[in-house]
Every structure is written in C-alpha cells, then in structure tokens.
Design a protein around this motif. Structure first.
Motif, mmCIF file in Angstrom:
data_model
loop_
_atom_site.group_PDB
_atom_site.id
_atom_site.type_symbol
_atom_site.label_atom_id
_atom_site.label_comp_id
_atom_site.label_asym_id
_atom_site.label_seq_id
_atom_site.Cartn_x
_atom_site.Cartn_y
_atom_site.Cartn_z
ATOM 1 N N TRP A 69 0.839 -1.210 0.000
ATOM 2 C CA TRP A 69 0.000 0.000 0.000
ATOM 3 C C TRP A 69 0.870 1.254 0.000
ATOM 4 O O TRP A 69 0.647 2.191 -0.776
ATOM 5 C CB TRP A 69 -0.916 -0.041 1.225
ATOM 6 N N ASN A 126 2.806 1.671 -3.293
ATOM 7 C CA ASN A 126 1.931 2.165 -4.363
ATOM 8 C C ASN A 126 1.697 3.672 -4.250
ATOM 9 O O ASN A 126 1.641 4.384 -5.261
ATOM 10 C CB ASN A 126 0.594 1.428 -4.326
ATOM 11 N N ILE A 127 1.565 4.164 -3.018
ATOM 12 C CA ILE A 127 1.386 5.608 -2.819
ATOM 13 C C ILE A 127 2.625 6.352 -3.313
ATOM 14 O O ILE A 127 2.533 7.351 -4.036
ATOM 15 C CB ILE A 127 1.125 5.928 -1.339
ATOM 16 N N ARG A 128 3.814 5.856 -2.918
ATOM 17 C CA ARG A 128 5.056 6.533 -3.329
ATOM 18 C C ARG A 128 5.218 6.504 -4.845
ATOM 19 O O ARG A 128 5.640 7.481 -5.453
ATOM 20 C CB ARG A 128 6.252 5.856 -2.669
ATOM 21 N N LYS A 129 4.874 5.382 -5.458
ATOM 22 C CA LYS A 129 5.007 5.286 -6.911
ATOM 23 C C LYS A 129 4.068 6.265 -7.615
ATOM 24 O O LYS A 129 4.424 6.878 -8.625
ATOM 25 C CB LYS A 129 4.721 3.849 -7.377
ATOM 26 N N SER A 130 2.863 6.423 -7.050
ATOM 27 C CA SER A 130 1.898 7.338 -7.675
ATOM 28 C C SER A 130 2.331 8.793 -7.541
ATOM 29 O O SER A 130 1.966 9.641 -8.364
ATOM 30 C CB SER A 130 0.507 7.148 -7.060
ATOM 31 N N LYS A 131 3.118 9.084 -6.502
ATOM 32 C CA LYS A 131 3.549 10.463 -6.268
ATOM 33 C C LYS A 131 4.921 10.771 -6.872
ATOM 34 O O LYS A 131 5.364 11.917 -6.840
ATOM 35 C CB LYS A 131 3.566 10.758 -4.766
ATOM 36 N N THR A 132 5.582 9.755 -7.377
ATOM 37 C CA THR A 132 6.900 9.944 -7.986
ATOM 38 C C THR A 132 6.701 10.178 -9.473
ATOM 39 O O THR A 132 6.246 9.294 -10.202
ATOM 40 C CB THR A 132 7.790 8.705 -7.748
ATOM 41 N N LYS A 133 7.038 11.368 -9.924
ATOM 42 C CA LYS A 133 6.756 11.750 -11.303
ATOM 43 C C LYS A 133 7.962 12.441 -11.936
ATOM 44 O O LYS A 133 8.859 12.915 -11.237
ATOM 45 C CB LYS A 133 5.551 12.690 -11.353
ATOM 46 N N LYS A 178 11.137 3.685 -9.692
ATOM 47 C CA LYS A 178 9.953 2.860 -9.376
ATOM 48 C C LYS A 178 10.333 1.394 -9.192
ATOM 49 O O LYS A 178 9.772 0.700 -8.336
ATOM 50 C CB LYS A 178 8.905 3.019 -10.473
ATOM 51 N N ASP A 219 9.687 -0.805 -5.825
ATOM 52 C CA ASP A 219 9.060 -2.136 -5.795
ATOM 53 C C ASP A 219 9.882 -3.136 -4.999
ATOM 54 O O ASP A 219 9.345 -4.113 -4.465
ATOM 55 C CB ASP A 219 8.869 -2.663 -7.222
#
Length: 930
Positions: free
Chosen positions: A359, A362-369, A405, A409
């Motif tokens: 969980w 997934n939050i960190r991946k969604s915020k890493t841009k 990313k 993971d």
C-alpha cells in the motif's frame, strides 16, 4: 531539500534536464545553462556562492550578509552604485530584478535580464558583474559605514516568520551565526573584516553560475569560458567544510501562550540526518521515510487521532520527522503522543505487513513523477540551485523514473523496520516540542509529560498493524447531463454590433447588440482549461445607505440555492464529474462571477452561467437556519473577531479604506438584530437578478487554452439571449469625497523602538490609462527619492515602500501610500525629509533620462507578467482595466501612451496629486514614547 552530508550509495547520478549544459572551468567555477522560452525575451542569471553565515568566525558574525550588501556598492567595472544604474537603464528594477540573498550555507546574487533589441549585450554585462563579485569588489570603509545604518534598520524589521524558530535552531553552531548578525556584530564590521571574509571564501571554486532563459546555450557557454576563466582563485581560499547541525540531548520544550486559544497544539519534532538526493538509490532510500510517514498517518487515523506526520529538510544535515496534533486538552495531546510512540515502536519491531508495505509503495510510486518539461525559467533556476548547493537532483526522464519505481518495488520489510528503528534512536537523543496553548496551568505541557507519554507508548506491546481493506470503488456510469445544459444556441452575425482585434495584446473585443461585451484572450499553456470571468458594474454601495445591511450578504444567501431549472444533486454531480467550477460574488460597486472548465465542456459551463444569472433557486430552509444562527450568535464575539480587533495593522488598513474610498460609510452602520430579522430572501433574489441579468455594462473575460473561433461563436450565441431587466439597479456614480486637510492618526504598538508609518496622499482623478501610467511613474520616482535620501544618505530606514493605488469607477480616487518604518528618534527627521522630497518633486521636473529608464522597466515588467502562458495574469489585468475605467484600445497602445508622458506631465501630476498639506499620517508606535 537535502544536505550534502549523508553519503549516497555508489550509483549513477540521475540525469539533468534535456538541453542542459553543465561544466567546470579550470579555476573550479561550476556553470549550468539551459535554454527555456517561458517566458520569452527573458533570461534568469544567478551567481550561487556556496558560502554563508555558517562560514564566519565568531569575530565575523554578520559579515556574509554585510558583504552581500557591499557587492552592489562598487567594483572594478561598475564603480560606486553604477551596477544598479546600468541594469536599471535596461529596464530592470533594483530589488526585483537585481537583488541578493544570504543564508546559512549560501549567498545568491540574481539578475532577471530582458532580452530584446534594446539589450543585446546584457548577458555579457551580467557576466562582467558576476566576475567583479568574485574578484574585484571595492570594499571602501566610507561606504561600509553608510551601509551599516541600513543593515541595522533591516535587523530592526527582521522577523523569522516562525514562532518556534529558536527552538528549532537550538544551541547549534547555526544558532550562533544568524545571517543578519546581532546589533553589536554589525556595528563592529569594518573594511578589514569584509576583506578577510571576501578573500577567504569568494572564489570560483566556491561558485556556480546558472543561466536559464531565451538564449542560445552553446553561445552562452562560450561567453562564460571567455569572461570568467581569467578569474583566479586566491591563495587564501579553501574548499568549504561540511558543518553538521547538532542539538543538545534531551526533550526541549517551547510554549507560546495565547489567551484567545481554546485548544492546545503540539508540534513534536525528531531531528535526524537527511539523505542526499543524487541517484535513484538515494531517492528510494528517502522514499522509505516517506512510506513511514504515510503509514504513521494512516495508523493515527485508525486510532481516531487527527494528526499530521511529516518529514522535511530543516537546515544543514538535518530533517525534522514531525508529529502535529491539535487537542481539546492536555490529556488528549499526551494520549496522541503515546499512540504515536507506540505505533513507531511497532513499526520498528514488527515492521509493516506485506499488505501495508505494498500500500505504501503504491502511494510513493503514484507520487513519484517526472518534472514537467515546460516550466518557467525561475522554476528551473530553483531546481538548479538545490543541485549546485546540496547536490540534489530530480527526475527528468522516463528512464530515471522507471529506475526509481523499480527500486521502490524492491523495498523490504527489513528496510522499513531499520529506518523506523533509526528514527526511534534519534528520538531517544533529541525531541523538540513546540506548544501553543491558552496560558493556563491546565494547558501547560512539560518535557517530563512528553517523556512519560512517549515512554509509555514505547513500552507497550508491539503488534502487527492490520491494514484496513478499502471498499472497492464501483465505477458508476457517467452522470447524464440535462438537455438544458447541453443545448446549443443559434448564431448570426447580427448579434454583434462591433468587433475589434487588438494585435499587440492578442485580444478580441466583441460588443453584442444587447450591450454585453466579450474579451477573448487565448493562451498556450499546457493546462487545457479555460475560464470566464464576468464583471459588471453594480454592487451593494449602489443601494441606499439604509438598505446596505439588508443586501450586503444577498449574493451569498441566493447562491446557497443553486439553480431553479436544474436538480441540485444532478447539477453538483455534473460539475464534479466534468471538473466545472463556478462562484459568484459582489463588492461595493461591482458584481462578478467566475467559471472554469475544459474547452470540450465550454457549452455546458456557459449554460450553467446563464441559468445561474437568470434562474437562481431559493433555499428557504438553509436561509432560515443561517438567519437564526446569526440571531443566536449576535453580540457574541468570536475568537477571530477578537484577533482582528487587536491586529493593529488590520485596523490601520480599515482606516485607510474608510478615508480613501475602498470602503463606504454605510459599511460602518451598526448591524442590529432588527436588521437580521428584516432579512428577506425574496428581496435578495430580486436584487441579485437586477444585477446579474443585465447585459448592459457586463463584460465576460475568456482566458485559457481554447479554440478561439468555436468559443467565440458559442459565447456570442449563448449570451446574446440576455435581455435587460425591466428595472435595472440604479447606479451611484458620484466620485468619493476625500479628506480636505491633513491629519496624524496614532495607533498603539508593542514595539518601543520604532514607528511604523503609513503616509497617504490622495486625490480625485479622471480614469484613463495615461493617468494610471503617470501615477506609476510618480510612484517609482518617489520611491527612488525616498531610498536615496532616507536609506542611502541618512541611513535611517531599510526598506521603505511607495505604493500607488487607484479606483477608477466610480470612486475616481488615486492614492500614494508610503510604508516607512523608522526608529522613534528619527520619526520627526523622516517627516521633515519627506516634506523636502515632496516640495522638490512639485517644483523641479524629473530628468528625462531617469523617466525613460523607469518607462523601460514598465515595458519589461509587462512583458514578464503578461506572457502567453499566464491566463490568470491576463484575467487579473483585464478585470482591473474594466474596474479602473480604462479601455482595451488604450492598453493595445500601452507603449505609445507610456512614451508620450513627458517630464512636464509628471511635474504637473505631483502638483495636482501630491500635496503635503493634505498628507494623512497613520503611525503605529508605543504610546509611552513621544
């Protein structure tokens, strides 16, 4: 931000942005160049010195900042203050485009350079100035003596902006080297002190030159090599040491008492060594802390604790892992601390479950841009400064993003446990507690209280946290949009009586047969959205004074009801799903509405606006509840009301508003219970419709990234349906009556050392762009005189500020407002000098070369602000233009009108609009001081 202290893994650094040129000269100077045309005709240049107050000796405290001031006072190629004079002749302004900043670990000099046919060699001049700062400053004793007074006034006005600043600084080395220094430090600095620091630290090996803007990067690199390679390093120069930020062990508490508070707020901080952000490995390591932040926030929510956990770089090598909580009582606060400690210990002992870890990942991946490829030059500059000083990089490529990313993971439970254990260890050494309370004994929290609560939580049995499974989101079908909102409307050319395209500003002005006006200003920003700003003459001050209190909140009450022709829930669902926003408002003399949407939903947005104007619904139930709430709370002063009353700056602003036309006398009529009982929603709705349904005098400003032709036809067809109401609201167009003579008004202050002064010159005027521009020229001329006399010559002020305000329709008021803080002993001196300045401006024409220099700065400023990617600025500009009674046609001829203003026009302006006999002084000072 992060620090260069913590070592990174041996991994490849993240890429720099595409098109970036980076290099080092043989003398060690670091340079970064990037071509960027947002905005066009503009270049940002920075000299970044990896030197600050932390590099001073105890005997040199304050010298880094003092030296920054002296850098503009004379050098080999720019003697005296000619560096400022030269760049201001190019249209730049000292303080905005030419400035500097000194921090603990950095000193930054910046130049915002206009690039056009008038300033082809300006980059060469900027590099010449940079070279002088590095090698040939004239540190004259006489100039240092004069500058000392200015810096002492800066110190007098200094505010850290953080009530817990001293707590966060602790007793570290940094706390002993505040950038400004202390009064005694500043008074002790002389030429010898300046030269010693300058010769030791100012050298190419400690410098980075950053240039971003509308340039050929390869050409700029050649210029840097040619002009800055000869700058040598001094024999005494040394490479910068790394200086950690250390705290004394223990729990350090600082309490702020405010009798108006009804709760307690605790900000509990755990200092810990930060991570450098240079590689993908570094980012993945920092992300583990961020995952712990996410987990702890979620766990606190599960405990029913409304708190915020965060982790941010503070200073030097330290981040603050923080826990912020508001509570009704001391017991609530300490229970939250116990819960926080318990969960952090559980995370260190048991770690997260596989589900919780996934969980958080997934939050960190969604915020890493990836950083956007299109940014303003100033935004690129900020990123490059962090890189130059701290070594921090960001993600600029898809390949680097994927690498980060992939590492996220691979995050393990063991890694999270280790990091949580590390944070617990840091908490055992040092915790900082900033507390806001009401000052009562019951709200006081001691270090012993915090230690007891923390240890209690830490000693509890560690349990594996079970992540609550979120309910699956059911993807409902799209909301069906009512036909009324989808409707298109027939268009014909007869709806338009006049259409003008203004090429210089790129605006289409369309006047409809019903009197409504459209202003279309498309922009090319990445955000594919558009907005409509409706601005119409007519407001609360246009009703009789006896009805002011009856209608002052009419628009807000009517707005509660939504739209009568559309079901409330359906309308809300459509707007949320389509991302459409809308609001309406009213002022004393104007009413307005604003709506935004994607261009594909423009017709829906326009139909919503039309229906909102013509068919507002009446929510009688909510209205009755609101009225009853007003009656129940009548006479009960809120905490906010008490705070506003004791805020003297706000009281002064309100006084200025009442004297000079920002407020009307009806606003000060007492609001009684009888006024509340007489409130009538039907009357309010009639008033609302008399305003918003009247196309005459209404202007719709359409900005954003949209297809002009289709939006033009759509807007014309939609709003041509508007018809003037049978009884439009009569408008009061009398100019505001100003004070006939001068006065001095005194307000209390807690500061016994200074007088905070507002000096106001006001007069009525005839609205026009020419007059507006003349007022701005007068403002800048007056600002220069005030700085030259009060700051540079007498050294009795630090940052006096002259503002020009004008309210064209219908008040017809122009006002020059001067903000001057001065030591109490210098208050009469300041007034006497201001009288001399005003007399000179009223009797002697300004030199034409000075006037032309200021005009040039206006053109540069306009070009910097009103770019093709600034829809919000265009909306603001056009709204002000309408309210000030100016025309788009004049604005299209801005340059010609500006250049047509002569020194004689300005002289006549000072004679007419700035009269010392009508000066109103509003001064805030200690009443005990004469």
């Amino acid at each position: 931000m992060a620090s260069v202290i913590a070592g990174a893994k041996n991994s490849v650094p993240l890429s720099l942005p595409s098109g970036t040129i980076e290099g080092f000269l043989p003398n060690g100077l670091h340079y970064i160049i990037k071509q960027n045309d947002l905005p066009r005709h503009n270049v940002e240049c920075r000299l970044v010195m990896n030197v600050g107050s932390i590099n001073e000796t105890i005997q040199q405290r304050g010298v880094a900042h003092f030296l920054e001031h002296m850098a503009f006072k004379g050098s080999e190629h720019f003697p005296n203050r000619s560096v400022i004079d030269y760049f201001e002749r190019q249209g730049m302004k000292y303080g905005r485009d030419i400035n500097a900043f000194t921090g603990f670990d950095r000193t930054i000099y910046w130049f915002t350079l206009p690039i056009d046919k008038y300033s082809t060699d300006i980059i060469d001049s900027a590099l010449l100035a940079v070279g002088d700062v590095l090698s040939s400053l004239h540190l004259e004793e006489s100039r240092a003596k004069r500058e000392r007074g200015i810096i002492l006034e800066e110190l007098r006005d200094y505010d850290a902006g953080d009530p817990f600043y001293s707590l966060k600084m602790g007793n570290s080395l940094y706390s002993l080297h505040m950038p400004l220094g202390r009064k005694e430090d500043i008074e002790a600095i002389n030429r010898s002190t300046l030269c010693d620091f300058y010769n030791k630290w100012y050298s190419p090996m400690n410098a980075t030159v950053i240039i971003v803007g509308d340039v050929d990067a390869v050409s700029v690199e050649k210029k840097i090599k040619a002009m800055l390679s000869p700058v040598g390093n001094r024999e005494t120069t040394i490479k910068l040491p790394v200086i950690p930020m250390d705290y004394e062990n223990g729990i350090h508490v600082m309490q702020l008492c405010d009798s108006l508070r009804h709760d307690i707020k605790l900000d509990l901080m755990i200092p810990h060594v930060t991570d450098k952000m240079e590689s993908a490995d570094d980012m993945s390591q920092k992300a583990i802390i961020d995952m712990i932040v996410d987990m702890m926030n979620n766990r606190m929510t599960a405990h029913g604790v409304k708190a915020m956990v965060a982790d941010h770089w503070y200073l030097g090598d330290k981040n603050h892992f923080s826990f912020t909580i508001d509570g009704a009582s001391k017991g609530n606060i300490l229970a939250a601390v116990e819960a926080f400690s318990s969960e952090l210990k559980a995370l260190a002992k048991k770690g997260p479950s596989a589900e919780e870890l996934q969980w958080a990942v997934n939050i960190r991946k969604s915020k890493t841009k990836v950083v956007p490829s299109k940014m303003l030059s100033t935004e690129w500059i900020d990123n490059f400064i962090d890189y130059a000083i701290l070594g921090d990089r960001k993600i600029y490529t898809d390949a680097d993003l994927q690498q980060v990313k992939n590492l996220l993971d691979g995050t393990t439970v063991a890694q999270v446990k280790a990091k949580a254990k590390e944070l617990l260890g840091c908490a055992e050494k040092v915790m900082l507690a900033g507390i806001d309370n009401d000052g009562s004994d019951g709200g006081k929290i001691t270090s012993s209280d915090i230690k007891k609560a923390w240890n209690s939580g830490k000693s509890s049995q560690a349990k594996l946290f079970i992540l609550q499974k979120e309910e699956p989101v059911v993807n409902e079908s799209s909301v069906e949009i009512p036909q009324l909102l989808l409707a298109t409307h027939p268009y014909n050319d007869n709806m338009i009586i006049k259409e003008t395209h203004y090429k210089e500003v790129g605006i289409d002005e369309i006047v409809l047969a019903n009197g409504l006006r459209l202003l279309l200003k498309p922009t090319v920003d990445d955000d594919e959205s558009m907005s409509i700003m409706a601005v119409g003459r007519g407001g609360i001050a246009d009703v009789p004074d006896s009805l002011y209190n009856h209608f002052k909140d009419a628009v807000a009450y009517v707005d509660m009801g939504g739209i009568a022709t559309i079901d409330h829930d359906t309308l809300s669902s459509v707007m949320v799903e389509r991302g459409i926003m809308m609001n309406v408002g009213i002022e004393n003399y104007w009413h307005q509405a604003m709506a935004t949407s994607a261009p594909k939903d423009a017709q829906v947005m326009m139909n919503i606006l039309y229906e909102k104007f013509h068919h507002p619904d009446k929510d009688k139930e909510s209205f009755d509840i609101s009225v009853q709430d007003e009656l129940d709370s009548y006479g009960k002063e809120t905490t906010l009301g008490q705070m506003m009353k004791r805020d003297q700056a706000r009281v002064i602003n309100n006084t200025v508003d009442s004297l000079f036309g920002n407020a009307v006398k009806a606003q000060f009529i007492p609001y009684t219970k009888d006024d509340i009982r007489r409130l009538n929603l039907d009357d309010m709705t009639v008033f609302y419709k008399r305003l918003f349904t009247n196309p005459s005098g209404l202007t719709l400003i359409v900005t954003g990234n949209y297809p002009v032709d289709s939006i033009r036809r759509m807007a014309v067809a939609t709003f041509s349906r508007m018809k003037a109401p049978e009884k439009p609201l009569p408008l009061c167009n009398e100019e505001f009556s100003l004070p006939k003579k001068g006065a001095t008004l005194t307000f209390p202050s807690d500061d016994s050392t200074k007088a905070a002064c507002n000096l106001v010159f006001a007069n009525n005027y005839e609205p026009s762009l020419k007059n507006t521009l003349m007022f701005k020229l007068m403002r800048d001329i007056m600002q220069k005189r005030v700085l030259a006399v009060l700051r540079e010559h007498l050294n009795i002020v630090y940052s006096p500020f002259v503002d020009a305000q004008y309210h064209g329709t219908p008040q017809d008021v122009c006002m020059f407002r001067l903000f001057i803080d001065v030591a109490n002993s210098n208050y009469p001196v300041m007034l006497n000098e201001m009288k001399k300045i005003v007399e000179e401006l009223r009797t002697q024409p300004v030199d034409n070369s000075e006037l032309e220099k200021i005009k040039r700065s206006f053109i540069v400023t306009k070009r910097q602000a009103l770019t093709d990617v600034a829809p919000a600025e265009w909306k603001r500009c056009l709204t002000e233009l309408i309210k000030n009674g100016e025309t788009v046609a004049d604005y299209n001829n801005y340059d010609d009108i500006l250049h047509g203003i002569t020194p004689q026009d300005v002289l006549e302006g000072f004679k007419k609009y700035v009269d010392f006999n009508k000066l109103v002084v509003l001064v805030q000072k200690d009443e005990k001081v004469n």
